[in-house]
Design a protein around this motif. Structure first.
Motif, PDB file in Angstrom:
ATOM      1  N   UNK A  28      -9.772 -16.395 -10.151  1.00 44.99           N
ATOM      2  CA  UNK A  28     -10.014 -17.273 -11.292  1.00 44.99           C
ATOM      3  C   UNK A  28      -9.247 -18.589 -11.158  1.00 44.99           C
ATOM      4  N   UNK A  29      -8.007 -18.513 -10.694  1.00 45.77           N
ATOM      5  CA  UNK A  29      -7.142 -19.691 -10.612  1.00 45.77           C
ATOM      6  C   UNK A  29      -7.199 -20.358  -9.242  1.00 45.77           C
ATOM      7  N   UNK A  30      -7.899 -19.744  -8.281  1.00 49.02           N
ATOM      8  CA  UNK A  30      -7.999 -20.254  -6.904  1.00 49.02           C
ATOM      9  C   UNK A  30      -6.602 -20.432  -6.314  1.00 49.02           C
ATOM     10  N   UNK A  31      -5.851 -19.335  -6.379  1.00 46.56           N
ATOM     11  CA  UNK A  31      -4.507 -19.257  -5.836  1.00 46.56           C
ATOM     12  C   UNK A  31      -4.386 -17.971  -5.029  1.00 46.56           C
ATOM     13  N   UNK A  32      -3.331 -17.817  -4.239  1.00 44.22           N
ATOM     14  CA  UNK A  32      -3.159 -16.584  -3.473  1.00 44.22           C
ATOM     15  C   UNK A  32      -2.746 -15.403  -4.358  1.00 44.22           C
ATOM     16  N   UNK A  33      -3.053 -14.213  -3.883  1.00 42.33           N
ATOM     17  CA  UNK A  33      -2.464 -12.978  -4.384  1.00 42.33           C
ATOM     18  C   UNK A  33      -1.851 -12.283  -3.182  1.00 42.33           C
ATOM     19  N   UNK A  34      -0.658 -11.733  -3.353  1.00 37.41           N
ATOM     20  CA  UNK A  34      -0.024 -11.130  -2.180  1.00 37.41           C
ATOM     21  C   UNK A  34       0.706  -9.839  -2.540  1.00 37.41           C
ATOM     22  N   UNK A  67      -4.183 -12.385   0.001  1.00 39.42           N
ATOM     23  CA  UNK A  67      -5.567 -12.760  -0.264  1.00 39.42           C
ATOM     24  C   UNK A  67      -5.548 -14.211  -0.720  1.00 39.42           C
ATOM     25  N   UNK A  68      -6.285 -15.045  -0.033  1.00 44.43           N
ATOM     26  CA  UNK A  68      -6.217 -16.481  -0.274  1.00 44.43           C
ATOM     27  C   UNK A  68      -7.635 -17.038  -0.408  1.00 44.43           C
ATOM     28  N   UNK A  69      -7.890 -17.884  -1.405  1.00 37.09           N
ATOM     29  CA  UNK A  69      -9.195 -18.545  -1.477  1.00 37.09           C
ATOM     30  C   UNK A  69      -9.497 -19.290  -0.173  1.00 37.09           C
ATOM     31  N   UNK A  70     -10.725 -19.243   0.257  1.00 36.73           N
ATOM     32  CA  UNK A  70     -11.096 -19.828   1.539  1.00 36.73           C
ATOM     33  C   UNK A  70     -10.663 -21.281   1.649  1.00 36.73           C
ATOM     34  N   UNK A  71     -10.761 -22.014   0.541  1.00 39.08           N
ATOM     35  CA  UNK A  71     -10.467 -23.438   0.598  1.00 39.08           C
ATOM     36  C   UNK A  71      -8.975 -23.719   0.796  1.00 39.08           C
ATOM     37  N   UNK A  72      -8.116 -22.702   0.654  1.00 38.70           N
ATOM     38  CA  UNK A  72      -6.681 -22.899   0.853  1.00 38.70           C
ATOM     39  C   UNK A  72      -6.218 -22.544   2.264  1.00 38.70           C
ATOM     40  N   UNK A  73      -7.141 -22.137   3.117  1.00 41.31           N
ATOM     41  CA  UNK A  73      -6.757 -21.779   4.485  1.00 41.31           C
ATOM     42  C   UNK A  73      -6.163 -22.977   5.218  1.00 41.31           C
ATOM     43  N   UNK A  74      -5.109 -22.716   5.967  1.00 39.52           N
ATOM     44  CA  UNK A  74      -4.526 -23.740   6.828  1.00 39.52           C
ATOM     45  C   UNK A  74      -4.899 -23.437   8.277  1.00 39.52           C
ATOM     46  N   UNK A  75      -4.663 -24.390   9.153  1.00 36.99           N
ATOM     47  CA  UNK A  75      -4.970 -24.177  10.571  1.00 36.99           C
ATOM     48  C   UNK A  75      -4.126 -23.054  11.164  1.00 36.99           C
ATOM     49  N   UNK A  76      -2.956 -22.808  10.592  1.00 35.76           N
ATOM     50  CA  UNK A  76      -2.078 -21.761  11.116  1.00 35.76           C
ATOM     51  C   UNK A  76      -2.487 -20.362  10.655  1.00 35.76           C
ATOM     52  N   UNK A  77      -3.299 -20.279   9.608  1.00 39.81           N
ATOM     53  CA  UNK A  77      -3.702 -18.979   9.079  1.00 39.81           C
ATOM     54  C   UNK A  77      -4.650 -18.264  10.046  1.00 39.81           C
ATOM     55  N   UNK A 126       1.117 -18.238  -6.959  1.00 38.00           N
ATOM     56  CA  UNK A 126       0.052 -17.259  -6.994  1.00 38.00           C
ATOM     57  C   UNK A 126       0.456 -16.027  -7.782  1.00 38.00           C
ATOM     58  N   UNK A 127      -0.093 -14.878  -7.392  1.00 39.79           N
ATOM     59  CA  UNK A 127       0.052 -13.658  -8.174  1.00 39.79           C
ATOM     60  C   UNK A 127       0.476 -12.498  -7.288  1.00 39.79           C
ATOM     61  N   UNK A 128       1.417 -11.715  -7.792  1.00 37.45           N
ATOM     62  CA  UNK A 128       1.939 -10.585  -7.041  1.00 37.45           C
ATOM     63  C   UNK A 128       2.557  -9.580  -8.005  1.00 37.45           C
ATOM     64  N   UNK A 129       2.518  -8.283  -7.687  1.00 35.68           N
ATOM     65  CA  UNK A 129       3.192  -7.300  -8.548  1.00 35.68           C
ATOM     66  C   UNK A 129       4.705  -7.507  -8.560  1.00 35.68           C
ATOM     67  N   UNK A 130       5.340  -6.976  -9.587  1.00 30.85           N
ATOM     68  CA  UNK A 130       6.795  -7.018  -9.659  1.00 30.85           C
ATOM     69  C   UNK A 130       7.402  -6.180  -8.536  1.00 30.85           C
ATOM     70  N   UNK A 131       8.543  -6.612  -7.979  1.00 27.16           N
ATOM     71  CA  UNK A 131       9.184  -5.814  -6.926  1.00 27.16           C
ATOM     72  C   UNK A 131       9.739  -4.511  -7.486  1.00 27.16           C
ATOM     73  N   UNK A 132       9.591  -3.448  -6.695  1.00 29.37           N
ATOM     74  CA  UNK A 132      10.153  -2.151  -7.054  1.00 29.37           C
ATOM     75  C   UNK A 132      10.244  -1.288  -5.804  1.00 29.37           C
ATOM     76  N   UNK A 133      10.936  -0.167  -5.916  1.00 28.77           N
ATOM     77  CA  UNK A 133      11.127   0.737  -4.787  1.00 28.77           C
ATOM     78  C   UNK A 133       9.873   1.561  -4.566  1.00 28.77           C
ATOM     79  N   UNK A 134       9.378   1.573  -3.337  1.00 25.72           N
ATOM     80  CA  UNK A 134       8.211   2.384  -2.978  1.00 25.72           C
ATOM     81  C   UNK A 134       8.677   3.757  -2.523  1.00 25.72           C
TER      82      UNK A 134
END
Length: 275
Positions: free
Chosen positions: A74-80, A147-157, A34-42
């Motif tokens: 667009x890609x139907x993947x998670x963003x975190x 953030x996850x597309x609805x169709x990717x939800x698992x029972x544990x989510x 999926x998609x996520x910002x680069x790690x950095x110090x907050x």
């Protein structure tokens, strides 16, 4: 959420949406793709006060949360996102990874300071502090906000929010249906915030006060490039979402007035080459 794929497809088709919603959830396991910002110090307010906040580096690594969510849609993947993967200091605040907001950002978003460019989204730093204190974003209770597309939800989510993206014709159906299932004429709120704040901070703000509210967002000019033309967001609780999917067949969505709206939705899709 106990909603079958067929039931969701029927609901989306009836309301004129081709894109299933995204769901927001908290978890401690980092998504594997999926998609996520680069790690950095907050940087913190304390670091800022001590002159230890490297804002130049943070701005050099800037990436808008809505941009990552756009790509995930667009890609139907998670963003975190996390306290290390926040993208921008605005998102760090609105998503719940940082409080209080840095004074530098308060000035940047409002009227600026000497030698500083500003966005002028608020009349003064004092007024913006007051707004930020009122919104008081809920701290993320886990390592990641996903953030996850609805169709990717698992029972544990365990989703905490459901986020739709739609143009006004389909949005009219979501807006009116929210009142149909809640019997509250003020159930839809549209408060000021960054784009990501409409998806997370404000819906959780209302829920923390015991208020069931759908939040209409997407007004932030700085994030509009990560929406389709004329598109807005509409965020609800899982409970409201389940009510909408359960009751839509009893509503106006199955009556003559909505058939006219569906014709406009079809013309809109044709105009934007989405038919």
């Amino acid at each position: 959420m106990n909603i079958s794929d067929q039931r969701l497809d029927d609901f989306l088709q009836t309301i004129g949406l081709d894109e299933p919603p995204m769901v927001a959830l908290f978890c401690d396991d980092e998504p594997t793709n999926g998609f996520s910002p680069k790690p950095q110090l907050l940087p913190s307010r304390e670091m800022e006060a001590q002159g230890q906040a490297d804002l130049g580096q943070v701005f050099a690594n800037f990436s808008c949360a809505m941009g990552h969510i756009w790509r995930a849609r667009k890609k139907r993947l998670p963003a975190w996102f996390s306290a290390e993967r926040f993208g921008c200091l605005g998102a760090a605040f609105w998503l719940g990874f940082q409080k209080p907001q840095l004074e530098s950002i308060i000035h940047y978003v409002s009227t600026g300071a000497q030698g500083m460019e500003s966005e002028h989204y608020c009349a003064s730093p004092d007024e913006l502090r007051r707004i930020f204190n009122y919104v008081d974003p809920r701290p993320v209770p886990s390592k990641y906000l996903v953030f996850k597309p609805f169709e990717l939800l698992s029972e544990a989510d365990k989703p905490v929010l459901v986020c739709f993206f739609a143009r006004p014709e389909a949005m009219a159906g979501l807006h009116q249906l929210a009142t149909f299932v809640s019997n509250d004429p003020e159930v839809v709120a549209s408060p000021w915030s960054a784009g990501c704040g409409s998806l997370v901070a404000w819906p959780l703000h209302y829920l923390a006060k015991g208020q069931e509210r759908a939040v209409l967002g997407g007004w932030d000019p700085s994030a509009r490039k990560f929406y389709k033309t004329d598109e807005l967001s509409f965020t609800v609780s899982p409970a409201m979402f389940e009510g909408m999917v359960e009751l839509y067949e009893q509503s106006f969505l199955k009556k003559h007035a909505w058939r006219g709206s569906l014709q406009k939705i079809a013309r809109s899709k044709k105009a934007w080459n989405e038919a």
